[in-house]
Design a protein around this motif. Structure first.
Motif, short mmCIF file in Angstrom:
data_model
loop_
_atom_site.label_atom_id
_atom_site.label_comp_id
_atom_site.label_asym_id
_atom_site.label_seq_id
_atom_site.Cartn_x
_atom_site.Cartn_y
_atom_site.Cartn_z
N ASP A 65 0.80 -1.23 0.00
CA ASP A 65 0.00 0.00 0.00
C ASP A 65 0.84 1.28 0.00
O ASP A 65 0.30 2.37 -0.17
CB ASP A 65 -0.91 0.03 1.24
N MET A 66 2.15 1.16 0.23
CA MET A 66 3.03 2.33 0.32
C MET A 66 3.31 2.88 -1.07
O MET A 66 4.38 2.67 -1.63
CB MET A 66 4.33 1.98 1.03
N LYS A 67 2.34 3.57 -1.65
CA LYS A 67 2.51 4.14 -2.98
C LYS A 67 3.27 5.46 -2.89
O LYS A 67 2.75 6.43 -2.35
CB LYS A 67 1.14 4.39 -3.62
N PRO A 68 4.48 5.51 -3.41
CA PRO A 68 5.26 6.75 -3.32
C PRO A 68 4.55 7.91 -3.99
O PRO A 68 4.06 7.79 -5.12
CB PRO A 68 6.56 6.40 -4.05
N PHE A 69 4.47 9.04 -3.28
CA PHE A 69 3.83 10.23 -3.82
C PHE A 69 4.86 11.15 -4.47
O PHE A 69 4.50 12.16 -5.08
CB PHE A 69 3.08 10.99 -2.71
#
Length: 487
Positions: free
Chosen positions: A481-485
Motif C-alpha cells: 500500500d506504500m505508494k510513493p507520492f
C-alpha cells in the motif's frame, strides 16, 4: 511596524540578580496598566489579533497587534491618545496593515468591544546597543486579572529595536545562561484570555498541517521549523511551569520528532549544514527524558492490569522514580538550542538566495525513497533482526512519516495523506513491540531487587516474540500500500 520579541520566565530566586544586572546601565521605570478588548464572540482572538489601551505613566497609548511571519514576529501599531481619552477606536490604526485585519475581523461588531482582562505591571527597561543592534530588555513584575481571577507576572522580554534578530537572540541567550531564564511563548494577552475562560492552564498544542504551497525552499523550511518550534514550546512551557500532563509530554515528544526530522532530512537545503552541532544532542537529551517519563508514568500502569490478568504478582507497590521534565526543559543547553533555531527561522525568512523548489523536491525525493526502501527491506525480516536493528526500523518509519507530512505542500496533498495513512498499521505494530521491549528492560532492572518481577520479564519476552512476528507481517502488508507520492 513588525515586532520581534522573545519572552522568558524568570525563576523567583533569580529575579533580584536580574534586576541588579539590568541596573548596571541606564534604566527607566514605569507602571503600566492596560485593558484588553474583544467582542462577546471573541472576534479578535479568533483571528489572532490584540487591541489594548494602556496607561504608561501619565500618558495613554492604544496598541493593535496581529500575526507576523512566524511565532516570534508580530505586526504592531501604537497610537498615542489625547489626555483622558481611553476609549478604544480601531480607526486609529487605519493607516497600518493591522488596521485592515481589525476591520475584517470585527465587521459590524466594532461597537461591541468591551474590556476582557487587564494587566498591571511595573516595568524596568534598559536598551543595550552594540554593532548596529539595539535591544530593549524589559523586566515586568505584576499581575494579569480577568474578573475575580488573577495570575502573577514575573518575566523578561527582549525586543529588537534595530538590527538583526540573530544578534538579539544571541544577547538573550547570554542572559538566559546567566540567570536561568526559560523561553515562554505565551503572551500576556493569551494568559489574560485563559484567565477569562477559567484558569491559567493551557491545552496541549498539536501539530498544524502545512497547507500552502511555499514561495521558495527557504520559506518552506522556515515554516516547517517554526511550526515544530511552536508545538515544542507551547507544550514545554506548560510542563516547565508545572501545569502540564501526560498529553503535553506526548505532544512535546511529537514536536521534537518533527523538529529533529526536519533538521536531519532537510539539511541539504537552505543552509542547515552550518547549524551548531550542539543543537541535536540538546534536543535528543530532552526527548530521552520525556521518553523515560512516559515509560514510567504511562506505560507501566497500563501494563499492570494486563499482566495481573495473566497471573503476574501484583506490582502496585512499585513506583519508579520519574525524571525531572521541567528541569530538563529549563536546562540552558535546551534553551540555547531552541534560541538558535528561532534565529534560524528569521534568517531563512530573509534569505536572499534560495534553492529552487524543483531541486528541493529532488533532494527530498531521494531521502524519502531511501527511508522507504530501508524500512521495507528490514521490516520484511523484522522477526530475525537483533533488538538494535528492530528499534532502527521503527525510528526510520517515524522519520518517513514525519518527513512526508513536513513536505506535504510540495506534492499533491491527497497523495501524501494516502501514503501517511498506509503506514498506520505498521506504526501501531512497531509501537506495541517497542512498548513491550521497553517494559521488559524496566522489569529486568527491577527484578534485581524484587525477584517476583521475573514473571513480568518472561511474559513480556514472549509477547515481544509474538509481536515481532506481527510486525514482520504488517510490513509485508504495508509494502503493497506504500505508494510513493514523490515519483
Amino acid at each position: 511596524m513588525t515586532e520581534f520579541e522573545l519572552k522568558f520566565q524568570v525563576p523567583g530566586e533569580r529575579v533580584e540578580a536580574l534586576d541588579t544586572a539590568l541596573r548596571r546601565g541606564p534604566v527607566q521605570v514605569k507602571r503600566l496598566r492596560a485593558r484588553y478588548y474583544d467582542t462577546p464572540l471573541e472576534a479578535l482572538a479568533r483571528h489572532g489579533l490584540v487591541l489594548r489601551v494602556r496607561q504608561e505613566g501619565r500618558h495613554w497609548v492604544q496598541t493593535a497587534k496581529g500575526p507576523g511571519r512566524n511565532g516570534f514576529e508580530r505586526l504592531e501599531h501604537e497610537v498615542p491618545l489625547d489626555d483622558g481619552d481611553s476609549t478604544p477606536d480601531i480607526e486609529r490604526h487605519a493607516i497600518h496593515p493591522v488596521g485592515k485585519l481589525l476591520r475584517k475581523a470585527l465587521g459590524d461588531a466594532a461597537q461591541e468591544l468591551h474590556p476582557v482582562f487587564e494587566t498591571d505591571v511595573n516595568r524596568l527597561t534598559r536598551t543595550v546597543e552594540a554593532a548596529g543592534t539595539a535591544v530593549e530588555i524589559a523586566l515586568d513584575r505584576g499581575r494579569v486579572r480577568a474578573g475575580k481571577r488573577s495570575h502573577p507576572v514575573q518575566e523578561v522580554e527582549f525586543e529588537l529595536k534595530q538590527g538583526s534578530p540573530a544578534a538579539a537572540t544571541e544577547l538573550a541567550q547570554s542572559w538566559c545562561e546567566e540567570h536561568g531564564l526559560w523561553l515562554d511563548p505565551l503572551s500576556k494577552s493569551a494568559l489574560g484570555r485563559r484567565l477569562a475562560h477559567g484558569g491559567p492552564e493551557g491545552n496541549p498544542v498539536q501539530a498544524t498541517p502545512l497547507e500552502d504551497k511555499p514561495e521558495s525552499s527557504s520559506a518552506l523550511v522556515a515554516t516547517v521549523i517554526d511550526g515544530a518550534l511552536q508545538q515544542v514550546l507551547g507544550n514545554a512551557r506548560e510542563l516547565a511551569s508545572g501545569r502540564g500532563g501526560d498529553e503535553h509530554i506526548h505532544q512535546l515528544r511529537v514536536g521534537l520528532r518533527r523538529l529533529r526530522t526536519a533538521l536531519r532530512e532537510l539539511k541539504d537545503v537552505a543552509g542547515l549544514q552550518a547549524l551548531d552541532p550542539a543543537i541535536e544532542p540538546a534536543l535528543r537529551a530532552l526527548f530521552q527524558v520525556l521518553g523515560h517519563h512516559r515509560d514510567r508514568a504511562t506505560l507501566l500502569p497500563q501494563l499492570e492490569g494486563v499482566m495481573e490478568k495473566a497471573g503476574a504478582p501484583s506490582m502496585k507497590g512499585w513506583h519508579p522514580e520519574l525524571p525531572d521534565v521541567g528541569g530538563a526543559i529549563r536546562d540552558p543547553a535546551f534553551q540555547g538550542a531552541v534560541l538558535q533555531l528561532v534565529a534560524l527561522v528569521q534568517e531563512l525568512r530573509d534569505a536572499p538566495q534560495d534553492t529552487p523548489l524543483k531541486a528541493m523536491r529532488k533532494s527530498v525525493a531521494t531521502r524519502l525513497h531511501k527511508l522507504r526502501r530501508t524500512v521495507e527491506r528490514d521490516g520484511k525480516k523484522f522477526a530475525r533482526l537483533p533488538e538494535p536493528k528492530r528499534h532502527r526500523v521503527r525510528k526510520r518509519l517515524k522519520r518517513l512519516r514525519y518527513l512526508s507530512e513536513l513536505v506535504r505542500p510540495l506534492y499533491a496533498p491527497r497523495d501524501v495523506d494516502r501514503f501517511v495513512k498506509s503506514l498506520k498499521t505498521l506504526q501501531d505494530a512497531l509501537g506495541e513491540y517497542q512498548d513491550a521491549a521497553t517494559a521488559r528492560g524496566l522489569f529486568e532492572a527491577h527484578a534485581k531487587e524484587e525477584p517476583t518481577a521475573w514473571f513480568a520479564v518472561g511474559w513480556l519476552a514472549a509477547r515481544e516474540h509474538d509481536i515481532a512476528q506481527e510486525c514482520e507481517q504488517a510490513c509485508r502488508d504495508t509494502a503493497a500500500d506504500m505508494k510513493p507520492f514523490w515519483t
